[in-house]
Write a protein that holds these residues in place. Structure first.
Motif, PDB file in Angstrom:
ATOM      1  N   GLN A 201     -46.961  11.195  20.709  1.00  0.00           N
ATOM      2  CA  GLN A 201     -46.994  12.134  21.834  1.00  0.00           C
ATOM      3  C   GLN A 201     -45.589  12.431  22.352  1.00  0.00           C
ATOM      4  O   GLN A 201     -45.268  13.575  22.644  1.00  0.00           O
ATOM      5  CB  GLN A 201     -47.876  11.605  22.967  1.00  0.00           C
ATOM      6  CG  GLN A 201     -48.101  12.632  24.066  1.00  0.00           C
ATOM      7  CD  GLN A 201     -48.801  13.884  23.556  1.00  0.00           C
ATOM      8  OE1 GLN A 201     -49.891  13.808  22.986  1.00  0.00           O
ATOM      9  NE2 GLN A 201     -48.186  15.034  23.736  1.00  0.00           N
ATOM     10  N   GLU A 202     -44.757  11.402  22.454  1.00  0.00           N
ATOM     11  CA  GLU A 202     -43.378  11.626  22.879  1.00  0.00           C
ATOM     12  C   GLU A 202     -42.633  12.514  21.887  1.00  0.00           C
ATOM     13  O   GLU A 202     -41.779  13.307  22.288  1.00  0.00           O
ATOM     14  CB  GLU A 202     -42.627  10.305  23.041  1.00  0.00           C
ATOM     15  CG  GLU A 202     -42.971   9.556  24.301  1.00  0.00           C
ATOM     16  CD  GLU A 202     -42.098   8.325  24.496  1.00  0.00           C
ATOM     17  OE1 GLU A 202     -40.988   8.241  23.923  1.00  0.00           O
ATOM     18  OE2 GLU A 202     -42.534   7.430  25.241  1.00  0.00           O
ATOM     19  N   ALA A 203     -42.951  12.401  20.610  1.00  0.00           N
ATOM     20  CA  ALA A 203     -42.326  13.270  19.608  1.00  0.00           C
ATOM     21  C   ALA A 203     -42.715  14.721  19.840  1.00  0.00           C
ATOM     22  O   ALA A 203     -41.862  15.614  19.842  1.00  0.00           O
ATOM     23  CB  ALA A 203     -42.740  12.828  18.199  1.00  0.00           C
ATOM     24  N   VAL A 204     -44.005  14.954  20.033  1.00  0.00           N
ATOM     25  CA  VAL A 204     -44.490  16.323  20.264  1.00  0.00           C
ATOM     26  C   VAL A 204     -43.867  16.892  21.537  1.00  0.00           C
ATOM     27  O   VAL A 204     -43.408  18.038  21.560  1.00  0.00           O
ATOM     28  CB  VAL A 204     -46.031  16.350  20.326  1.00  0.00           C
ATOM     29  CG1 VAL A 204     -46.544  17.711  20.749  1.00  0.00           C
ATOM     30  CG2 VAL A 204     -46.613  15.949  18.965  1.00  0.00           C
ATOM     31  N   ASP A 205     -43.815  16.089  22.586  1.00  0.00           N
ATOM     32  CA  ASP A 205     -43.214  16.533  23.845  1.00  0.00           C
ATOM     33  C   ASP A 205     -41.699  16.648  23.732  1.00  0.00           C
ATOM     34  O   ASP A 205     -41.081  17.480  24.401  1.00  0.00           O
ATOM     35  CB  ASP A 205     -43.548  15.551  24.975  1.00  0.00           C
ATOM     36  CG  ASP A 205     -45.034  15.491  25.287  1.00  0.00           C
ATOM     37  OD1 ASP A 205     -45.775  16.438  24.921  1.00  0.00           O
ATOM     38  OD2 ASP A 205     -45.463  14.486  25.882  1.00  0.00           O
ATOM     39  N   GLY A 206     -41.083  15.812  22.908  1.00  0.00           N
ATOM     40  CA  GLY A 206     -39.632  15.759  22.809  1.00  0.00           C
ATOM     41  C   GLY A 206     -38.987  16.912  22.086  1.00  0.00           C
ATOM     42  O   GLY A 206     -37.829  17.237  22.343  1.00  0.00           O
ATOM     43  N   VAL A 207     -39.698  17.553  21.186  1.00  0.00           N
ATOM     44  CA  VAL A 207     -39.086  18.662  20.454  1.00  0.00           C
ATOM     45  C   VAL A 207     -38.693  19.796  21.397  1.00  0.00           C
ATOM     46  O   VAL A 207     -37.534  20.217  21.398  1.00  0.00           O
ATOM     47  CB  VAL A 207     -39.983  19.130  19.286  1.00  0.00           C
ATOM     48  CG1 VAL A 207     -39.508  20.455  18.731  1.00  0.00           C
ATOM     49  CG2 VAL A 207     -39.991  18.069  18.191  1.00  0.00           C
ATOM     50  N   PRO A 208     -39.589  20.299  22.243  1.00  0.00           N
ATOM     51  CA  PRO A 208     -39.130  21.371  23.136  1.00  0.00           C
ATOM     52  C   PRO A 208     -38.141  20.900  24.199  1.00  0.00           C
ATOM     53  O   PRO A 208     -37.226  21.632  24.564  1.00  0.00           O
ATOM     54  CB  PRO A 208     -40.413  21.904  23.765  1.00  0.00           C
ATOM     55  CG  PRO A 208     -41.475  20.917  23.485  1.00  0.00           C
ATOM     56  CD  PRO A 208     -41.025  20.063  22.347  1.00  0.00           C
ATOM     57  N   SER A 209     -38.293  19.672  24.691  1.00  0.00           N
ATOM     58  CA  SER A 209     -37.413  19.230  25.773  1.00  0.00           C
ATOM     59  C   SER A 209     -36.023  18.816  25.282  1.00  0.00           C
ATOM     60  O   SER A 209     -35.045  19.014  25.983  1.00  0.00           O
ATOM     61  CB  SER A 209     -38.064  18.098  26.571  1.00  0.00           C
ATOM     62  OG  SER A 209     -38.246  16.966  25.775  1.00  0.00           O
ATOM     63  N   HIS A 210     -35.913  18.250  24.079  1.00  0.00           N
ATOM     64  CA  HIS A 210     -34.622  17.806  23.559  1.00  0.00           C
ATOM     65  C   HIS A 210     -33.959  18.847  22.657  1.00  0.00           C
ATOM     66  O   HIS A 210     -32.776  18.723  22.369  1.00  0.00           O
ATOM     67  CB  HIS A 210     -34.765  16.494  22.780  1.00  0.00           C
ATOM     68  CG  HIS A 210     -35.186  15.341  23.626  1.00  0.00           C
ATOM     69  ND1 HIS A 210     -34.403  14.816  24.623  1.00  0.00           N
ATOM     70  CD2 HIS A 210     -36.317  14.598  23.626  1.00  0.00           C
ATOM     71  CE1 HIS A 210     -35.018  13.809  25.199  1.00  0.00           C
ATOM     72  NE2 HIS A 210     -36.191  13.658  24.612  1.00  0.00           N
ATOM     73  N   ALA A 211     -34.715  19.834  22.186  1.00  0.00           N
ATOM     74  CA  ALA A 211     -34.195  20.891  21.296  1.00  0.00           C
ATOM     75  C   ALA A 211     -33.355  20.316  20.153  1.00  0.00           C
ATOM     76  O   ALA A 211     -32.192  20.669  19.987  1.00  0.00           O
ATOM     77  CB  ALA A 211     -33.412  21.916  22.102  1.00  0.00           C
ATOM     78  N   PRO A 212     -33.944  19.430  19.342  1.00  0.00           N
ATOM     79  CA  PRO A 212     -33.167  18.840  18.252  1.00  0.00           C
ATOM     80  C   PRO A 212     -32.921  19.837  17.122  1.00  0.00           C
ATOM     81  O   PRO A 212     -33.650  20.813  16.962  1.00  0.00           O
ATOM     82  CB  PRO A 212     -34.066  17.703  17.766  1.00  0.00           C
ATOM     83  CG  PRO A 212     -35.447  18.207  18.024  1.00  0.00           C
ATOM     84  CD  PRO A 212     -35.334  18.967  19.328  1.00  0.00           C
ATOM     85  N   ASP A 213     -31.892  19.543  16.342  1.00  0.00           N
ATOM     86  CA  ASP A 213     -31.645  20.315  15.124  1.00  0.00           C
ATOM     87  C   ASP A 213     -32.473  19.759  13.973  1.00  0.00           C
ATOM     88  O   ASP A 213     -32.768  20.477  13.011  1.00  0.00           O
ATOM     89  CB  ASP A 213     -30.154  20.257  14.770  1.00  0.00           C
ATOM     90  CG  ASP A 213     -29.297  20.883  15.846  1.00  0.00           C
ATOM     91  OD1 ASP A 213     -29.452  22.100  16.082  1.00  0.00           O
ATOM     92  OD2 ASP A 213     -28.499  20.158  16.459  1.00  0.00           O
ATOM     93  N   LEU A 214     -32.849  18.466  14.072  1.00  0.00           N
ATOM     94  CA  LEU A 214     -33.598  17.789  13.024  1.00  0.00           C
ATOM     95  C   LEU A 214     -34.373  16.638  13.654  1.00  0.00           C
ATOM     96  O   LEU A 214     -33.912  16.050  14.633  1.00  0.00           O
ATOM     97  CB  LEU A 214     -32.619  17.248  11.966  1.00  0.00           C
ATOM     98  CG  LEU A 214     -33.201  16.499  10.783  1.00  0.00           C
ATOM     99  CD1 LEU A 214     -32.489  16.915   9.494  1.00  0.00           C
ATOM    100  CD2 LEU A 214     -33.074  14.992  10.963  1.00  0.00           C
ATOM    101  N   VAL A 215     -35.539  16.328  13.075  1.00  0.00           N
ATOM    102  CA  VAL A 215     -36.352  15.204  13.522  1.00  0.00           C
ATOM    103  C   VAL A 215     -36.446  14.182  12.395  1.00  0.00           C
ATOM    104  O   VAL A 215     -36.736  14.537  11.249  1.00  0.00           O
ATOM    105  CB  VAL A 215     -37.779  15.662  13.929  1.00  0.00           C
ATOM    106  CG1 VAL A 215     -38.668  14.464  14.248  1.00  0.00           C
ATOM    107  CG2 VAL A 215     -37.727  16.619  15.108  1.00  0.00           C
ATOM    108  N   LEU A 216     -36.171  12.921  12.733  1.00  0.00           N
ATOM    109  CA  LEU A 216     -36.448  11.801  11.839  1.00  0.00           C
ATOM    110  C   LEU A 216     -37.741  11.174  12.334  1.00  0.00           C
ATOM    111  O   LEU A 216     -37.789  10.625  13.436  1.00  0.00           O
ATOM    112  CB  LEU A 216     -35.311  10.780  11.865  1.00  0.00           C
ATOM    113  CG  LEU A 216     -33.979  11.249  11.286  1.00  0.00           C
ATOM    114  CD1 LEU A 216     -32.904  10.178  11.493  1.00  0.00           C
ATOM    115  CD2 LEU A 216     -34.124  11.576   9.813  1.00  0.00           C
ATOM    116  N   MET A 217     -38.802  11.280  11.536  1.00  0.00           N
ATOM    117  CA  MET A 217     -40.152  10.938  11.969  1.00  0.00           C
ATOM    118  C   MET A 217     -40.677   9.695  11.263  1.00  0.00           C
ATOM    119  O   MET A 217     -40.977   9.724  10.058  1.00  0.00           O
ATOM    120  CB  MET A 217     -41.092  12.112  11.667  1.00  0.00           C
ATOM    121  CG  MET A 217     -42.537  11.898  12.056  1.00  0.00           C
ATOM    122  SD  MET A 217     -42.805  11.880  13.828  1.00  0.00           S
ATOM    123  CE  MET A 217     -42.575  13.622  14.225  1.00  0.00           C
TER     124      MET A 217
END
Length: 120
Positions: free
Chosen positions: A35-51
């Motif tokens: 859930q934090e990952a899903v919420d974190g993408v718009p709030s942190h605006a990463p260039d890449l996600v390590l999942m």
């Protein structure tokens, strides 16, 4: 500076990997579960996600599907300690762009990040 969202529930793994990414010149933010990952993408605006794929709440496959369904198109690299047959294909089907195993070989991971983010 290139921003990476590191989705990892294990504190030791998170600490070790984030220190290496910081030394390589990346900005690192964290999510501890799906859930934090899903919420974190718009709030942190990463260039890449390590999942990390083995997450509490819901797993990395589901988190990636939800991130993609929300419209995020940036690269996602799946990380897993369970490199069983079919895991890579399952990660790619969920929307990941690449796959790597734990323990992480930092040079191999950096090569994958740079391949997905030219200029990083």
């Amino acid at each position: 500076m290139t921003r990476i969202l590191l989705v990892e529930d294990n504190e030791l793994n998170r600490d070790m990997l984030s220190r290496r990414l910081l030394r390589a010149g990346f900005e690192v933010t964290f999510a501890h579960d799906g859930q934090e990952a899903v919420d974190g993408v718009p709030s942190h605006a990463p260039d890449l996600v390590l999942m990390d794929l083995g997450l509490p709440d819901f797993d990395g496959w589901e988190a990636t599907r939800r991130i993609r369904a929300a419209g995020w198109t940036g690269p996602v690299i799946a990380l897993t300690a369970h490199a069983m047959s079919g895991e890579r294909e399952r990660a790619l089907e969920a929307g990941c762009d690449d796959f790597d195993t734990k323990p992480v070989d930092i040079n191999r991971l950096l090569d994958k990040i740079r391949a997905l983010l030219p200029g990083a």
